[in-house]
Structures are given as structure tokens and as C-alpha cells.
Design an enzyme around this catalytic site. Structure first.
Site, PDB file in Angstrom:
ATOM      1  N   GLY A  46      46.574 119.978  28.795  1.00  0.00           N
ATOM      2  CA  GLY A  46      45.957 119.011  27.898  1.00  0.00           C
ATOM      3  C   GLY A  46      46.990 118.029  27.398  1.00  0.00           C
ATOM      4  CD  GLN A  51      50.542 115.995  23.247  1.00  0.00           C
ATOM      5  OE1 GLN A  51      49.429 116.085  23.739  1.00  0.00           O
ATOM      6  NE2 GLN A  51      51.490 116.887  23.493  1.00  0.00           N
ATOM      7  CB  CYS A  91      52.413 121.756  22.154  1.00  0.00           C
ATOM      8  SG  CYS A  91      52.104 120.009  21.867  1.00  0.00           S
ATOM      9  CG  LEU A  92      52.619 119.202  27.932  1.00  0.00           C
ATOM     10  CD1 LEU A  92      51.883 118.118  28.718  1.00  0.00           C
ATOM     11  CD2 LEU A  92      53.540 120.001  28.839  1.00  0.00           C
ATOM     12  CG  HIS A 133      46.682 122.142  21.158  1.00  0.00           C
ATOM     13  ND1 HIS A 133      47.639 123.120  20.954  1.00  0.00           N
ATOM     14  CD2 HIS A 133      47.373 121.022  21.522  1.00  0.00           C
ATOM     15  CE1 HIS A 133      48.842 122.597  21.177  1.00  0.00           C
ATOM     16  NE2 HIS A 133      48.710 121.333  21.533  1.00  0.00           N
ATOM     17  CD  GLU A 134      45.793 118.517  24.040  1.00  0.00           C
ATOM     18  OE1 GLU A 134      46.445 117.582  23.540  1.00  0.00           O
ATOM     19  OE2 GLU A 134      46.332 119.516  24.558  1.00  0.00           O
ATOM     20  CG  HIS A 137      48.352 116.627  19.784  1.00  0.00           C
ATOM     21  ND1 HIS A 137      49.618 116.735  19.244  1.00  0.00           N
ATOM     22  CD2 HIS A 137      48.293 117.554  20.768  1.00  0.00           C
ATOM     23  CE1 HIS A 137      50.288 117.692  19.880  1.00  0.00           C
ATOM     24  NE2 HIS A 137      49.505 118.214  20.813  1.00  0.00           N
TER      25      HIS A 137
END
Ligand code: NI
Length: 167
Positions: A46, A51, A91-92, A133-134, A137
Site C-alpha cells: 500500500g 508518502q 510501512c514504506l 493504514h493508508e 496517512h
């Protein structure tokens, strides 16, 4: 298409609240395609526009093993949520850090697709975790904020140290 640079925690840009997308135009379609490419290359399941330092309400998700089930959500909204589940998240933007987070287990979400059409989706398990989660963000929230203050401080120090070593 192009690979985009992913912003790493604790960069303050991760805490911006993303703005709704007024029109799903070619620029937004290209952004979604670049974000998908960036997510697959990372690799991740994701990615939110926040991000990659584009604070607009756009997320891409693909939890499939075969990486051929891309879902794009523009202006996503959680319509309902139920149950509680604990899952390990990463998370990236927080490389190398994984920890348990408790969230609603099932959600119903509404969004626009890349054709600008509204759709609704029911999700549970990993997909529900990933979408929540996204969307966090987009609201300027990183998953480590669900962890204890002590853990957050440790993660912040560790990532700042890595960033210095990488310079
Ligand atoms: Ni993330």
C-alpha cells in the site's frame, strides 16, 4: 511512468492532512500509475500520496501474492467499521519497523476509481488493515503513533540515525 521518492518518518511532511481531489484528470491518473509502480518496486502492499509528498487524497493498495490486483482509492471514506483485530503492520515510510496495531476488523469504504466513478467495497483482514493504514496517512497519521511513547521515541532515533548514516 516514474518511481517516486518515499518520505521517511519522522519527516514532518508525513503529518500533513491531504486535500480532497476535485477532478480525476490525467494528472491524477498518472500519479496513481506512478504510485503503483513505486509501491510494487519497494516492494509494498500500500502507498498513500502523502508518502511521496503529494498531499492529496489518493491511495493505492495491492495485497495479492501475484501483484495483479491493484486497487486505487480516490477521496476514500470509511462508511462503517466493526470488530477489533490485532495485526502486525509495517510501512514504506518507516523501513525495518514492524509492530502490532489494533484496529476495526471489518470496514466498508467508499471512494472514486481512476475513471472518476464512485464505488463501495467491504473489506476485512489484511485488506481492511491496509486501507485503514493508508487512509491514516492521508490524515497525517503514521502507524507508529498507535505505539507507546517510548517505542515512538526509539523508532524516531533509530530512523534519524539511519538517515544520517545514509548521507
Ligand atoms: Ni504506511
Amino acid at each position: 511512468m516514474a518511481l517516486l521518492k518515499i518520505v521517511h518518518y519522522p519527516d514532518p511532511r508525513l503529518h500533513k492532512v491531504a486535500q480532497p481531489i476535485a477532478t480525476v484528470d490525467d494528472e491524477i491518473k498518472a500519479l496513481a500509475a506512478d504510485m503503483a509502480e513505486t509501491m510494487y518496486a519497494a516492494p509494498g502492499i500500500g502507498l498513500a500520496a502523502t508518502q511521496i509528498d503529494r498531499p492529496v487524497r489518493l491511495i493505492v493498495v495491492d495485497i495479492s501474492e501475484t501483484k495483479d490486483d491493484l486497487k486505487v482509492f480516490i477521496n476514500p471514506e470509511i462508511l462503517s467499521a466493526s470488530g477489533r483485530g490485532e495485526h502486525e503492520e509495517g510501512c514504506l515510510s518507516v523501513p525495518g519497523i514492524y509492530d502490532m496495531v489494533t484496529r476495526p476488523e471489518r470496514i466498508r469504504v467508499r471512494a472514486l476509481n481512476t475513471q472518476g466513478q464512485s464505488f463501495e467495497l467491504e473489506a476485512d483482514g489484511l485488506l481492511a488493515v491496509c486501507i485503514q493504514h493508508e487512509i491514516d496517512h492521508l490524515d497525517g497519521k503514521v502507524f507508529v503513533e498507535y505505539l507507546s511513547r517510548l517505542k515512538q521515541d526509539r523508532i524516531r532515533k533509530k530512523l534519524l540515525k539511519h538517515a544520517r548514516e545514509a548521507m
